[in-house]
Design a protein around this motif. Structure first.
Motif, mmCIF file in Angstrom:
data_model
loop_
_atom_site.group_PDB
_atom_site.id
_atom_site.type_symbol
_atom_site.label_atom_id
_atom_site.label_comp_id
_atom_site.label_asym_id
_atom_site.label_seq_id
_atom_site.Cartn_x
_atom_site.Cartn_y
_atom_site.Cartn_z
ATOM 1 N N LYS A 271 2.814 -67.535 4.333
ATOM 2 C CA LYS A 271 3.710 -68.446 5.039
ATOM 3 C C LYS A 271 4.184 -69.529 4.081
ATOM 4 O O LYS A 271 3.374 -70.206 3.465
ATOM 5 N N PRO A 272 5.494 -69.710 3.906
ATOM 6 C CA PRO A 272 5.978 -70.787 3.044
ATOM 7 C C PRO A 272 5.412 -72.133 3.497
ATOM 8 O O PRO A 272 5.323 -72.416 4.688
ATOM 9 N N ASP A 273 5.014 -72.951 2.530
ATOM 10 C CA ASP A 273 4.338 -74.199 2.896
ATOM 11 C C ASP A 273 5.261 -75.414 2.916
ATOM 12 O O ASP A 273 4.819 -76.518 3.216
ATOM 13 N N VAL A 274 6.547 -75.221 2.630
ATOM 14 C CA VAL A 274 7.484 -76.345 2.610
ATOM 15 C C VAL A 274 8.744 -75.971 3.375
ATOM 16 O O VAL A 274 9.344 -74.920 3.119
ATOM 17 N N THR A 275 9.113 -76.806 4.354
ATOM 18 C CA THR A 275 10.411 -76.661 5.004
ATOM 19 C C THR A 275 11.421 -77.439 4.178
ATOM 20 O O THR A 275 11.342 -78.666 4.081
ATOM 21 N N LEU A 276 12.334 -76.727 3.550
ATOM 22 C CA LEU A 276 13.281 -77.317 2.616
ATOM 23 C C LEU A 276 14.655 -77.379 3.259
ATOM 24 O O LEU A 276 15.176 -76.367 3.732
ATOM 25 N N THR A 299 11.019 -68.369 -4.378
ATOM 26 C CA THR A 299 9.723 -68.853 -4.864
ATOM 27 C C THR A 299 8.589 -68.440 -3.944
ATOM 28 O O THR A 299 7.433 -68.395 -4.351
ATOM 29 N N GLY A 300 8.884 -68.183 -2.670
ATOM 30 C CA GLY A 300 7.842 -67.894 -1.700
ATOM 31 C C GLY A 300 7.161 -69.129 -1.152
ATOM 32 O O GLY A 300 6.370 -69.050 -0.215
ATOM 33 N N ASN A 301 7.476 -70.292 -1.725
ATOM 34 C CA ASN A 301 6.852 -71.539 -1.278
ATOM 35 C C ASN A 301 7.657 -72.275 -0.220
ATOM 36 O O ASN A 301 7.125 -73.142 0.467
ATOM 37 N N THR A 302 8.939 -71.960 -0.127
ATOM 38 C CA THR A 302 9.811 -72.746 0.736
ATOM 39 C C THR A 302 10.485 -71.890 1.789
ATOM 40 O O THR A 302 10.746 -70.699 1.597
ATOM 41 N N MET A 303 10.773 -72.532 2.919
ATOM 42 C CA MET A 303 11.632 -71.962 3.948
ATOM 43 C C MET A 303 12.878 -72.830 3.976
ATOM 44 O O MET A 303 12.819 -74.006 4.371
ATOM 45 N N ALA A 304 13.991 -72.311 3.496
ATOM 46 C CA ALA A 304 15.193 -73.123 3.329
ATOM 47 C C ALA A 304 16.069 -73.081 4.574
ATOM 48 O O ALA A 304 16.242 -72.031 5.202
ATOM 49 N N ALA A 365 6.841 -69.965 -11.476
ATOM 50 C CA ALA A 365 7.672 -69.712 -10.303
ATOM 51 C C ALA A 365 9.141 -69.623 -10.694
ATOM 52 O O ALA A 365 9.864 -68.720 -10.258
ATOM 53 N N ALA A 366 9.588 -70.567 -11.538
ATOM 54 C CA ALA A 366 10.991 -70.557 -11.955
ATOM 55 C C ALA A 366 11.315 -69.305 -12.758
ATOM 56 O O ALA A 366 12.375 -68.689 -12.586
ATOM 57 N N ARG A 367 10.392 -68.908 -13.608
ATOM 58 C CA ARG A 367 10.630 -67.729 -14.432
ATOM 59 C C ARG A 367 10.711 -66.471 -13.570
ATOM 60 O O ARG A 367 11.566 -65.605 -13.790
ATOM 61 N N ASN A 368 9.852 -66.357 -12.594
ATOM 62 C CA ASN A 368 9.886 -65.178 -11.742
ATOM 63 C C ASN A 368 11.156 -65.109 -10.910
ATOM 64 O O ASN A 368 11.689 -64.023 -10.662
#
Length: 379
Positions: A271-276, A299-304, A365-368
């Motif tokens: 589950k993405p951990d940041v609502t962006l 990134t898998g970290n954010t839900m935009a 993350a940026a590289r991937n």
């Protein structure tokens, strides 16, 4: 219609398209076993060229349609060709959905100009060119029927990235050279053995069928179409306008496979951990918005989400309409809001996003993200 779980799909760093999970070392290892049999286009003596436009039906400009499924269309694959062609002014460009209603791309939502049925009523002779972006359900019958019908009317079909799977499903690619994203090399060769698949090339132009490699290849492919319609000087001007140096088909897709499995990225079901929140306003550039939304989501970290002063539709610079998800000051908790889009060059937005992702989520993350998008800036 097959639909997706929006949160799960965006959290994935190994995108599932057309029923195939692309992530994981085992899948990529299996690809490596047969990918060597695919033609290596780096051996081609000359770059690809899209055939010069031949006017039809007394049109003063070619008619270009960009088609999207109402669920599961990839945002950059759709918005970049639309943005390039619309800003070039060399064609009449129409955004087309398969059915009525909003088009939920990954991750934002758009209202397109027309549907395939309405397009056919307005343009019974068909388009001159259609762009087919990556879609999750590459077997959608409505999409495939329309692609085939347009091809039968004589249009040139241009697939973007995994959009090649949908086009291949129609049989249009059979006997032709074509390409797609590096991650599906083995899969496409096995699934569509009658297609003359190539790798290490940005785009392939084989008569009335054109196909592009991974995400960022949609930009030079679109510029190549501008050249086919209006010549190299106009193409060079549009390339400068969007911020790229050239649009050659030469490309080393093998170089982007150096991190198989993306081991350090969040799991597919994480589950993405940041609502962006991405601020949107009238006149924002479609390409800049698409690159920004896709980069952070990868990134898998954010839900935009798109955020605006109200839920009213927002018309972007060249005619696409985005439907805001959130309202400024509304009840939804937002962990982070990006600065408003200010990029003068469309591609600059991706550089800005990758620099921020490096700072916030780390260089891996940026590289991937850059590797998946086949973007050479952060290789």
């Amino acid at each position: 219609m097959h639909t997706i779980n929006r949160r799960t799909a965006i959290a994935s760093t190994a995108v599932a398209l057309g029923g195939l999970a692309l992530g994981g070392r085992a899948a990529l290892a299996a690809q490596a076993a047969t990918a060597s049999t695919m033609f290596d286009a780096s051996k081609n003596p000359t770059p690809e060229k899209i055939a010069p436009y031949q006017p039809r039906f007394g049109r003063t400009k070619p008619l270009v349609a960009v088609v999207g499924l109402n669920e599961g269309t990839i945002i950059s694959d759709f918005c970049i060709p639309f943005g390039v062609m619309a800003r070039s002014g060399v064609a009449d460009v129409v955004s087309v959905s398969v059915t009525l209603g909003p088009v939920k791309m990954q991750p934002l939502t758009f209202q397109l100009q027309t549907t395939v049925d309405a397009f056919d009523e307005s343009h019974p002779q068909g388009a001159d060119y259609i762009f087919v972006p990556a879609v999750e359900n590459d077997s959608d019958p409505g999409l495939l029927k329309w692609i085939k019908s347009q091809a039968d009317k004589g249009c040139t079909v241009i697939s973007i990235c995994y959009g090649a799977m949908a086009v291949a499903n129609t049989g249009i690619f059979d006997g032709h050279r074509a390409t797609s994203h590096y991650s599906n090399e083995s899969f496409r060769a096995k699934r569509f053995p009658n297609v003359r698949w190539q790798k290490n090339i940005r785009y392939v132009a084989d008569g009335k069928v054109v196909s592009s490699a991974g995400v960022s290849a949609s930009m030079p492919t679109s510029i190549a179409l501008v050249e086919a319609i209006a010549g190299p000087e106009k193409a060079a001007q549009v390339a400068r306008d969007v911020g790229i140096d050239g649009w050659s088909s030469r490309h080393d897709s093998d170089a982007f496979q150096s991190d198989p499995g993306n081991a350090d990225m969040p799991a597919r079901d994480a589950k993405p951990d940041v609502t962006l929140a991405i601020p949107v306003k009238a006149g924002d550039d479609e390409i800049a918005l698409a690159f920004t939304a896709e980069a952070y989501s990868r990134t898998g970290n954010t839900m935009a989400y798109a955020i605006a002063a109200s839920k009213a539709p927002v018309r972007l610079a060249h005619g696409l309409v985005v439907l805001p998800d959130l309202v400024v000051g509304g009840p939804t908790k937002v962990e982070r809001t990006l600065a408003p889009l200010k990029a003068h060059e469309a591609t600059r937005a991706l550089d800005i996003a990758l620099a921020d992702i490096t700072k916030v989520y780390g260089p891996k993350a940026a590289r991937n993200v850059a590797l998946f998008m086949e973007y050479p800036g952060t290789r």
